[in-house]
Design an enzyme around this catalytic site. Structure first.
Site, PDB file in Angstrom:
ATOM      1  N   GLU A  78      33.892  37.760  39.007  1.00 17.93           N
ATOM      2  CA  GLU A  78      33.360  38.704  39.994  1.00 17.93           C
ATOM      3  C   GLU A  78      33.865  39.902  39.959  1.00 17.93           C
ATOM      4  OE1 GLU A  78      33.527  41.805  42.138  1.00 17.93           O
ATOM      5  OE2 GLU A  78      33.554  41.249  43.961  1.00 17.93           O
TER       6      GLU A  78
ATOM      7  N   GLY B 274      33.795  43.755  40.399  1.00 19.07           N
ATOM      8  CA  GLY B 274      34.778  44.687  40.287  1.00 19.07           C
ATOM      9  C   GLY B 274      33.923  45.589  39.461  1.00 19.07           C
TER      10      GLY B 274
ATOM     11  N   ASN C   9      42.935  43.155  48.205  1.00 17.61           N
ATOM     12  CA  ASN C   9      41.982  44.423  48.473  1.00 17.61           C
ATOM     13  C   ASN C   9      41.116  43.704  49.909  1.00 17.61           C
ATOM     14  OD1 ASN C   9      39.791  43.205  46.975  1.00 17.61           O
ATOM     15  ND2 ASN C   9      38.521  44.751  46.711  1.00 17.61           N
TER      16      ASN C   9
ATOM     17  N   CYS D 176      35.570  47.007  46.089  1.00 11.46           N
ATOM     18  CA  CYS D 176      34.691  46.262  44.817  1.00 11.46           C
ATOM     19  C   CYS D 176      33.067  47.171  44.857  1.00 11.46           C
ATOM     20  CB  CYS D 176      35.217  44.979  44.348  1.00 11.46           C
ATOM     21  SG  CYS D 176      33.516  44.059  45.576  1.00 11.46           S
TER      22      CYS D 176
ATOM     23  N   PRO E 276      45.324  33.165  46.951  1.00 16.95           N
ATOM     24  CA  PRO E 276      45.457  34.336  47.399  1.00 16.95           C
ATOM     25  C   PRO E 276      46.817  35.492  46.392  1.00 16.95           C
ATOM     26  CG  PRO E 276      46.749  32.968  49.034  1.00 16.95           C
ATOM     27  CD  PRO E 276      46.492  32.674  47.846  1.00 16.95           C
ATOM     28  N   SER E 277      45.874  36.835  46.520  1.00 15.52           N
ATOM     29  CA  SER E 277      47.384  37.703  45.277  1.00 15.52           C
ATOM     30  C   SER E 277      48.338  37.670  46.276  1.00 15.52           C
ATOM     31  CB  SER E 277      46.321  38.723  45.607  1.00 15.52           C
ATOM     32  OG  SER E 277      47.516  39.984  45.358  1.00 15.52           O
TER      33      SER E 277
ATOM     34  N   GLU F 214      28.265  34.718  44.912  1.00 12.95           N
ATOM     35  CA  GLU F 214      28.670  34.334  46.488  1.00 12.95           C
ATOM     36  C   GLU F 214      27.543  34.842  47.551  1.00 12.95           C
ATOM     37  OE1 GLU F 214      32.512  34.270  45.839  1.00 12.95           O
ATOM     38  OE2 GLU F 214      31.962  36.779  45.258  1.00 12.95           O
TER      39      GLU F 214
HETATM   40  O1  TXE Z   1      44.307  42.681  40.134  1.00 15.35           O
HETATM   41  P1  TXE Z   1      43.618  40.718  38.849  1.00 15.35           P
HETATM   42  P2  TXE Z   1      45.426  43.036  40.431  1.00 15.35           P
HETATM   43  C1  TXE Z   1      40.986  46.134  40.183  1.00 15.35           C
HETATM   44  C2  TXE Z   1      41.613  47.623  40.192  1.00 15.35           C
HETATM   45  C3  TXE Z   1      43.117  46.880  41.072  1.00 15.35           C
HETATM   46  C4  TXE Z   1      43.600  46.614  38.885  1.00 15.35           C
HETATM   47  C5  TXE Z   1      44.707  45.658  38.941  1.00 15.35           C
HETATM   48  O2  TXE Z   1      41.407  48.537  39.675  1.00 15.35           O
HETATM   49  O3  TXE Z   1      44.313  48.442  40.750  1.00 15.35           O
HETATM   50  O4  TXE Z   1      42.110  45.172  39.278  1.00 15.35           O
HETATM   51  O5  TXE Z   1      45.060  44.231  40.715  1.00 15.35           O
HETATM   52  C6  TXE Z   1      45.266  36.714  39.757  1.00 15.35           C
HETATM   53  N1  TXE Z   1      45.431  34.054  35.123  1.00 15.35           N
HETATM   54  N2  TXE Z   1      40.593  45.083  40.595  1.00 15.35           N
HETATM   55  O6  TXE Z   1      46.634  43.659  39.477  1.00 15.35           O
HETATM   56  O7  TXE Z   1      45.248  40.885  38.234  1.00 15.35           O
HETATM   57  C7  TXE Z   1      46.462  37.069  40.624  1.00 15.35           C
HETATM   58  O8  TXE Z   1      47.158  36.641  41.179  1.00 15.35           O
HETATM   59  C8  TXE Z   1      44.529  33.762  36.422  1.00 15.35           C
HETATM   60  C9  TXE Z   1      39.307  45.633  41.193  1.00 15.35           C
HETATM   61  O9  TXE Z   1      46.254  42.985  41.428  1.00 15.35           O
HETATM   62  O10 TXE Z   1      42.439  40.749  39.036  1.00 15.35           O
HETATM   63  C10 TXE Z   1      45.270  37.883  41.569  1.00 15.35           C
HETATM   64  O11 TXE Z   1      45.109  37.110  42.358  1.00 15.35           O
HETATM   65  N3  TXE Z   1      45.138  34.153  38.167  1.00 15.35           N
HETATM   66  C11 TXE Z   1      38.871  43.974  42.331  1.00 15.35           C
HETATM   67  C12 TXE Z   1      43.944  37.892  41.417  1.00 15.35           C
HETATM   68  O12 TXE Z   1      44.471  36.961  40.519  1.00 15.35           O
HETATM   69  C13 TXE Z   1      45.240  35.660  37.449  1.00 15.35           C
HETATM   70  C14 TXE Z   1      40.249  43.257  43.091  1.00 15.35           C
HETATM   71  C15 TXE Z   1      43.156  38.976  41.242  1.00 15.35           C
HETATM   72  O13 TXE Z   1      44.116  40.014  39.748  1.00 15.35           O
HETATM   73  C16 TXE Z   1      46.331  36.048  36.435  1.00 15.35           C
HETATM   74  C17 TXE Z   1      40.937  43.386  42.873  1.00 15.35           C
HETATM   75  C18 TXE Z   1      45.924  35.216  35.290  1.00 15.35           C
HETATM   76  N4  TXE Z   1      46.739  35.179  33.771  1.00 15.35           N
HETATM   77  C19 TXE Z   1      41.247  44.727  41.355  1.00 15.35           C
HETATM   78  N5  TXE Z   1      46.998  36.985  36.415  1.00 15.35           N
HETATM   79  C20 TXE Z   1      37.606  44.585  42.427  1.00 15.35           C
HETATM   80  N6  TXE Z   1      36.642  45.258  42.649  1.00 15.35           N
HETATM   81  O14 TXE Z   1      37.394  43.791  43.867  1.00 15.35           O
HETATM   82  C21 TXE Z   1      46.390  37.775  37.995  1.00 15.35           C
HETATM   83  N7  TXE Z   1      45.678  36.433  38.851  1.00 15.35           N
END
Ligand code: TXE
Length: 464
Positions: free
Chosen positions: A235, A237, A137, A269, A161-162, A445
């Site tokens: 962190e 969300g 995001n 977030c 990174p994602s 942070e």
């Molecule tokens: O998040 P993930 P996603 C919330 C928001 C969003 C939902 C899904 O509601 O729609 O989460 O998003 C890595 N071991 N937020 O699927 O899964 C992944 O590759 C280690 C809110 O993108 O939490 C990415 O780099 N790492 C939030 C990171 O974790 C793993 C921001 C975040 O992914 C992993 C993002 C594992 N097993 C999503 N699985 C905010 N509020 O800031 C995934 N990852």
């Protein structure tokens, strides 16, 4: 985004076209990067503070010089509108400049008073190879939050990174190298959560892991890290409340609600995710909010005049629709629909949406809704707004809009949040600590807190 034959293909959320590709790394790549980062740490930790600061400053300078291209890349891979992307890239530079300017104090310890054992003081040392897992995001700003303090203190860092947004991280790491950052100090490993994130969490050779993402993935990362001895920052969300008191400047609060909720298409977030407004002004506030929301132009964020881009993914779009369809989700008074006509059909577009008075148990008021939907609830007192505000498991940010000092203080003291704003929402300058409480996570942070996290105390006792 797709993952196949050794590479990630990144999709432009506005057009469905390919935005770029990156390597699909695996656990072996993570372990190799950690080893390389360890070798780099041994040398980097011995580099003087002035030189470390100069490289951080130079990285910021190159990022600023390339801000137009980086912003376009960010819009293309993430979807946010170009002015927001530019703002985020400038935010990266500001964080690097902040830590560059205090690099000389990053390892300051304390001198303790003379005692019967003699003199004692503490020196702060870097902790080693650090890890970071970041979401899609705010991929540029969050990269800065996690890498700048670690590197300033003399650590090296491996960042994942994602898989949805790896391109800016790679481009910025190349600029850091050009700025003189030694090989291995800032390693980027692109790939999936399962392939790369899991290996980082399980690594025993990483001293710290800072994670930003969803609660569920954060819990999994905690579980995987357990027993490895690394320190964590989580962190996870939030579902930030914004409370508008009867004495608030209504126009200012309306503008704050619009930018607080619809910035980055609601995928931030600390976005305003629940709005509570005093009964006395609820009608006037809602009418003005509807009028301001109706003016938001939705479209491909690369184009001039667009105020809100697409959601980052199709799953995100489906999540918003499903939350709105659930029983008790309130009265939609503005927006409420996916945009599918013409060019909109290829992207993940949703109208900016306002919903009045959903049930307390509706996902709109009890979960983190990651998209452009703002639930508005009228309340009869500040106390009941605070009670509502504290009802979710989250505790990241919160804001109160008022001209009363007493209201400001009462709210700041009583709300469950790591950061509280009065008469604004969203902005997080690099020098203030940022993080959550309750399900929103732990650790801080930014500011000096991050430097503390990325260093450890060594106590020295000198007998006379
Ligand atoms: O998040 P993930 P996603 C919330 C928001 C969003 C939902 C899904 O509601 O729609 O989460 O998003 C890595 N071991 N937020 O699927 O899964 C992944 O590759 C280690 C809110 O993108 O939490 C990415 O780099 N790492 C939030 C990171 O974790 C793993 C921001 C975040 O992914 C992993 C993002 C594992 N097993 C999503 N699985 C905010 N509020 O800031 C995934 N990852």
């Amino acid at each position: 985004m797709t993952e196949e034959s050794g590479k990630i293909t990144v999709t432009n959320p506005a057009t469905g076209e390919i935005a770029g590709t990156a390597k699909l790394c695996n656990a072996d790549d993570v372990n190799a990067a950690v080893e390389k980062a360890y070798d780099a740490f041994l040398k980097w930790s011995a580099v003087g503070a002035n030189k470390r600061a100069a490289i951080l400053f130079k990285t910021a300078e190159l990022v600023r010089r390339n801000q137009d291209e980086l912003a376009r890349l960010l819009t293309t891979e993430q979807g946010k509108i170009l002015p927001e992307a530019k703002n985020e890239v400038q935010g990266f530079a500001a964080v690097y400049e902040f830590y560059a300017s205090i690099t000389g104090t990053a390892r300051n310890g304390d001198a303790l008073p003379k005692s019967d054992y003699g003199y004692a003081f503490t020196m702060r040392e870097p902790i080693g190879v650090c890890g970071a897992i970041i979401p899609w995001n705010m991929p540029v700003l969050i990269m800065a939050w996690k890498t700048a303090p670690a590197i300033a203190a003399g650590n090296s860092i491996v960042l994942k990174p994602s898989a949805k947004t790896p391109l800016c991280a790679l481009a910025i790491a190349a600029l850091a190298k050009e700025a003189g950052m030694p090989d291995g100090v800032l390693e980027i490993v692109t790939g999936s959560g399962e392939g790369v994130g899991r290996a980082l969490a399980q690594s025993r050779n990483i001293a710290s892991l800072s994670f930003t993402g969803s609660v569920a993935t954060g819990k999994e990362v905690e579980r995987l890290s357990c027993g490895t001895g690394k320190r964590l920052i989580m962190e996870l969300g939030g579902s930030d409340p914004m409370v508008v008191c009867a004495d608030a400047d209504i126009d200012k609060a309306v503008a704050g609600a619009v930018s607080g909720r619809f910035y980055n298409c609601g995928q931030t977030c600390t976005a305003v995710k629940r709005l509570f407004v005093a009964d006395e002004i609820a009608d006037e506030f809602t009418e003005k909010l509807k009028a301001a929301t109706a003016k938001i132009t939705v479209g491909n964020g690369i184009l001039k005049g667009i105020r809100m881009g697409p959601l980052n993914s199709r799953e995100g779009l489906a999540g918003i629709e499903s939350a709105l369809e659930r029983k008790g989700s309130g009265e939609v008074v503005s927006g409420g629909n996916r945009l599918t006509e013409g060019a909109f059909g290829a992207g993940n577009f949703f109208e900016p949406t306002i919903v009045l008075n959903p049930d307390e148990k509706s996902p709109l008021l009890s979960e983190e809704i990651f998209g452009p939907v703002l639930p508005v609830v009228s309340v009869n007192s500040l106390e009941s707004a605070i009670e509502y505000a504290n009802k979710t498991p989250f505790g990241l940010g919160a804001s109160v809009w008022t001209t009363s000092l007493k209201n400001s203080y009462t709210f700041a003291e009583s709300v469950d949040a790591g950061i509280v704003w009065v008469n604004r929402h969203l902005k997080i300058p690099p020098e203030v600590p940022f993080g959550g409480e309750k399900a929103s996570g732990y650790g801080r942070e930014n500011g000096l807190d991050a430097l503390k996290h990325y260093t450890r105390d060594k106590t020295v006792i000198i007998s006379p």
